[in-house]
Structures are given as structure tokens and as C-alpha cells.
Design an enzyme around this catalytic site. Structure first.
Site, short mmCIF file in Angstrom:
data_model
loop_
_atom_site.label_atom_id
_atom_site.label_comp_id
_atom_site.label_asym_id
_atom_site.label_seq_id
_atom_site.Cartn_x
_atom_site.Cartn_y
_atom_site.Cartn_z
N ASN A 146 -10.12 -0.45 -0.26
CA ASN A 146 -8.67 -0.30 -0.21
C ASN A 146 -8.09 -0.89 -1.50
OD1 ASN A 146 -5.93 -0.62 0.26
ND2 ASN A 146 -6.17 -1.46 2.33
N CYS A 171 0.82 -1.22 0.00
CA CYS A 171 0.00 0.00 0.00
C CYS A 171 0.85 1.27 0.00
CB CYS A 171 -0.94 -0.01 1.21
SG CYS A 171 -1.93 -1.49 1.29
N HIS A 224 -3.42 6.89 2.46
CA HIS A 224 -3.79 5.56 1.97
C HIS A 224 -5.21 5.27 2.47
CE1 HIS A 224 -4.04 1.41 1.19
NE2 HIS A 224 -3.74 1.00 2.40
O1 UT7 Z 1 -3.80 -1.50 3.79
C1 UT7 Z 1 -3.40 -2.46 4.73
C2 UT7 Z 1 -4.37 -3.60 4.73
N1 UT7 Z 1 -5.50 -3.31 5.55
C3 UT7 Z 1 -5.69 -3.91 6.72
O2 UT7 Z 1 -4.90 -4.72 7.12
C4 UT7 Z 1 -6.90 -3.55 7.51
C5 UT7 Z 1 -6.60 -2.95 8.86
N2 UT7 Z 1 -7.56 -3.39 9.85
C6 UT7 Z 1 -8.86 -3.04 9.82
O3 UT7 Z 1 -9.28 -2.28 8.97
C7 UT7 Z 1 -9.76 -3.61 10.89
O4 UT7 Z 1 -8.97 -4.25 11.86
C8 UT7 Z 1 -10.81 -4.61 10.30
C9 UT7 Z 1 -11.85 -3.85 9.49
C10 UT7 Z 1 -10.12 -5.64 9.42
C11 UT7 Z 1 -11.51 -5.35 11.42
O5 UT7 Z 1 -12.17 -4.40 12.28
P1 UT7 Z 1 -12.08 -4.59 13.85
O6 UT7 Z 1 -12.95 -3.57 14.46
O7 UT7 Z 1 -10.62 -4.56 14.20
O8 UT7 Z 1 -12.75 -5.99 14.10
P2 UT7 Z 1 -12.08 -7.29 14.73
O9 UT7 Z 1 -11.04 -7.86 13.81
O10 UT7 Z 1 -11.69 -6.99 16.13
O11 UT7 Z 1 -13.30 -8.29 14.72
C12 UT7 Z 1 -14.46 -8.08 15.53
C13 UT7 Z 1 -15.46 -9.16 15.24
C14 UT7 Z 1 -14.88 -10.57 15.27
O12 UT7 Z 1 -15.85 -11.41 15.84
P3 UT7 Z 1 -15.73 -11.86 17.36
O13 UT7 Z 1 -14.41 -12.58 17.47
O14 UT7 Z 1 -15.75 -10.58 18.16
O15 UT7 Z 1 -16.92 -12.73 17.57
C15 UT7 Z 1 -14.73 -10.92 13.80
O16 UT7 Z 1 -14.82 -12.31 13.57
O17 UT7 Z 1 -15.99 -8.98 13.91
C16 UT7 Z 1 -15.92 -10.22 13.20
N3 UT7 Z 1 -15.77 -9.93 11.77
C17 UT7 Z 1 -16.82 -9.68 10.99
N4 UT7 Z 1 -18.14 -9.64 11.22
C18 UT7 Z 1 -18.96 -9.35 10.20
C19 UT7 Z 1 -14.63 -9.84 11.05
N5 UT7 Z 1 -14.92 -9.53 9.77
C20 UT7 Z 1 -16.29 -9.43 9.71
C21 UT7 Z 1 -17.20 -9.14 8.68
N6 UT7 Z 1 -18.51 -9.11 8.96
N7 UT7 Z 1 -16.79 -8.88 7.40
#
Ligand code: UT7
Length: 332
Positions: A289, A119, A259
Site C-alpha cells: 500500500n 490514500c 486504492h
Molecule cells: O489504506 C488504509 C490503510 N490500510 C489499513 O488500514 C489496512 C486495513 N486492514 C487490513 O488490511 C487488515 O485488517 C490487516 C491486514 C491489517 C489485518 O488483517 P486481519 O485479518 O484483520 O487480522 P487481525 O487484525 O484480525 O489480526 C489477526 C491476528 C491477531 O492475532 P490474535 O489476536 O488473533 O492472536 C494479530 O495480532 O493476526 C495477528 N497479526 C499478525 N500475525 C502475523 C497482526 N499482524 C500480523 C502479522 N503477522 N504481520
């Protein structure tokens, strides 16, 4: 590595972008994954993203964005001295994508190579262009960020596939540009975080054999939470550095084109820096993204919307897999 105080100035002579026609919405994901429009939008700020047609590869997207940027610059293709394509989704492992683009655009006097800085790729390309123009090696460099992220996504992994889209953004960096002078650029890396975003197979460590493909090792995996923290702190650190080095505060800042990773990441960093929302340019609602393409696409859209105004500081900040980061401060 920093490049500044160079002998010759380098600025932005033209920009362009291209996104494929097909739109994949959050609602479309509801039909194939255990997810909701509400979850995706509230956690990321994304509503839809573009997906390349089956016959399109990354070079096709780059050619279109590159053509538009050259037209915008007023140069002829034979005046381009170098094409840098920033991508993690090249057409092939060999050859690089940039020579394919060079040939198609008729840039017969141009060198061509790819930059793989994920990125951070587009801003890294700008930094390389600034250095080569600054030291007198080249006059005009075409920097293109282009990705077909849809080709390396696991559409059964809701934690990663909802985040990314396809597209391409380009800029002609030139010694003759009268706007967008690059005052400073910076690239950095911390390979200790290389495990946070990976495509495990398809390279020399693990060729993409049948077993690897069956285990989906040819597709992208990310540790979203780890990247989230890295992204917030890196964005903030790079912006603070620009403000410190050029002695201006939130009031003196014109526009930030970051980004397009996640609205919450950008919002959280801006709050800590006391920078108002209107000084940030975001388009991830439409495109998600697009990795190496994201700053290039956003820069072109921001310029067309006349967001950076004459004389303002324009900050470009990117970070991503590697881990890598890159920033550039421009005077518009
Ligand atoms: O450019 C570099 C690449 N980009 C990245 O690496 C992205 C950077 N990270 C992020 O944008 C965020 O961390 C995410 C959007 C990926 C995730 O958001 P978050 O608020 O950090 O959520 P989380 O990973 O803490 O997950 C919370 C919950 C989990 O469930 P449990 O364990 O709490 O029951 C996940 O399994 O949300 C669940 N989850 C989803 N639920 C519905 C993860 N993806 C999804 C989804 N829909 N698509």
C-alpha cells in the site's frame, strides 16, 4: 462535494510512475518480526514493497514520476499550470512538497500545493484538477501522489509496517486530452474516524519532542480491523454510485483501479457487487500500500498494459485516513 457537468472537459494526457529500487519482501520481515510470508500474503495479497534510499525524500520520487508523466503527455514543463502533490509524507512540514517538485521539473508557469487526503489523495487531486480545468481556470494540471511511507512506519509493529511501501504515480490532466475524460468525480470525509489511522506527534497538537519520539508518537498507528470494514463498505458504495449515476451494470464496467489496500477488501466488495476479478487492476503484490501514490502508480501500469480499452468506463476509487474517500469515473 461533486464536480460534474463542467463547461470544459478534462481528460488524461499522460501518466508516469516511479518506485525506488530497494525491495523489502515478506521473507525479509520474517527475520525481524514475529510474522510469516504465508500470513502476510494470505491476509493482504502483498509479497513485497519498495523502500526509498536514505538520500531520497518524497519530492525525489514525485519529480521522477512527474517527469515521466509530462514526457508521456507531449507537453513542455512550462505548459503545466498547476502541480498538486498528494502525500502524507511530505519532505518537510514547511514548505509544501509541490513547490520543490515544480522547481525541479522547470514548470515555471505553474502553481503548486500539497493535498493531504491520505490514500484518497491522488484521486482527490484529479477531482480538483477536473474542477479547475472545467471552469476554465487552467488547461493542464500535473497531479502526483508520492509517499515515503517507510519514514513513518514502526518496524517493530507487525500489524502496520508490513502493509506499506514507497513510490509515486502521476498524471497530466488536460483540456486537450482525447482519452480518459473525467465524467464525474466525488470526494467525501467522515472525521469521526480520524483516530483509526494516526501519526500523533509532529503537528501543532503535539510537537515531536523527545518524549513523543520515545513513545513512537511520530510513527503511524492503525486500527486495521476498523479500516477494513470502512474500506469494504466505502469501496462498494462509491462503485455502486458510479454505476447508478451513469446507468450501467457489471457488464458495462471496463476496469476498476482501486486504492491498493488489501486484496481481501477489494475481493469482498467485488463479490457483493457481482463484478468479476478480471475487471479489477491490482499491483499490491509488488508494491504493498503506497497510500496517496497507490492509484497513480496502478493507473499508469494499467494504461501501459492496455487494460482500459477505448470507450470503456474506467473507475478510480480510493479511501483512507481522515477518514476520507474519493472516486472518479473516466471514459477511456
Ligand atoms: O489504506 C488504509 C490503510 N490500510 C489499513 O488500514 C489496512 C486495513 N486492514 C487490513 O488490511 C487488515 O485488517 C490487516 C491486514 C491489517 C489485518 O488483517 P486481519 O485479518 O484483520 O487480522 P487481525 O487484525 O484480525 O489480526 C489477526 C491476528 C491477531 O492475532 P490474535 O489476536 O488473533 O492472536 C494479530 O495480532 O493476526 C495477528 N497479526 C499478525 N500475525 C502475523 C497482526 N499482524 C500480523 C502479522 N503477522 N504481520
Amino acid at each position: 462535494m461533486t464536480t460534474q457537468n463542467t463547461v470544459r472537459e478534462a481528460g488524461i494526457l499522460g501518466t508516469g510512475h516511479y518506485v525506488p529500487e530497494k525491495v523489502l519482501t515478506n521473507r525479509d520481515f520474517e527475520k525481524i518480526l514475529d510474522t510469516t510470508d504465508e500470513w502476510i500474503y494470505s491476509r493482504t495479497g502483498m509479497k513485497e514493497r519498495r523502500i526509498a534510499a536514505p538520500e531520497q525524500a518524497t519530492s525525489d520520487l514525485c519529480i521522477e514520476a512527474g517527469r515521466r508523466a509530462i514526457e508521456d503527455s507531449g507537453l513542455q514543463p512550462d505548459q503545466i499550470g498547476l502541480i498538486i502533490v498528494a502525500t502524507v509524507t511530505p519532505d518537510h512540514l514547511v514548505p509544501a512538497t509541490a513547490p520543490i517538485v515544480q522547481h525541479a521539473l522547470g514548470c515555471v508557469n505553474s502553481g503548486a500545493f500539497d493535498v493531504e487526503a491520505a490514500c484518497s489523495g491522488f484521486v482527490t487531486g484529479l477531482s480538483v484538477a477536473q474542477g479547475l480545468i472545467g471552469n476554465g481556470t487552467l488547461d493542464n494540471v500535473l497531479v502526483i501522489g508520492g509517499e515515503c511511507m517507510s519514514r513513518i512506519l514502526d518496524y517493530e509493529d507487525r500489524a502496520s509496517c508490513i502493509l506499506f511501501g514507497d513510490g509515486s504515480g502521476a498524471a497530466v490532466v488536460s483540456s486537450t486530452a482525447t482519452r480518459g475524460r473525467i465524467l464525474q468525480s466525488f470526494v467525501g470525509a467522515d472525521g469521526s474516524g480520524s483516530h483509526t489511522m494516526q501519526v500523533m506527534a509532529g503537528g501543532s497538537r503535539r510537537p515531536a519532542d523527545i518524549a513523543a519520539v520515545q513513545e513512537k508518537m511520530h510513527l503511524l498507528t492503525i486500527k486495521g480491523n476498523d479500516v477494513f470494514k470502512f474500506a469494504v463498505s466505502t469501496f462498494r458504495r462509491l462503485l455502486e454510485q458510479q454505476m447508478r449515476d451513469f446507468d450501467f451494470g457489471p457488464d458495462g464496467l471496463g476496469l476498476v483501479v482501486p486504492h491498493q489496500v488489501n486484496y481481501r477488501i477489494i475481493e469482498s466488495a467485488l463479490k457483493k457487487l457481482d463484478i468479476p476479478e478480471e475487471k479489477i487492476f491490482m499491483n499490491l503484490e509488488k508494491y504493498g500500500n503506497t497510500s496517496g501514490a497507490s492509484v497513480g502508480i496502478a493507473l499508469d501500469e494499467a494504461i501501459r498494459q492496455k487494460r482500459p480499452q477505448e470507450g470503456q468506463y474506467l473507475s478510480l476509487i480510493a479511501f483512507g485516513a481522515g477518514l476520507t474517500w474519493a472516486s472518479a469515473l473516466l471514459r477511456w
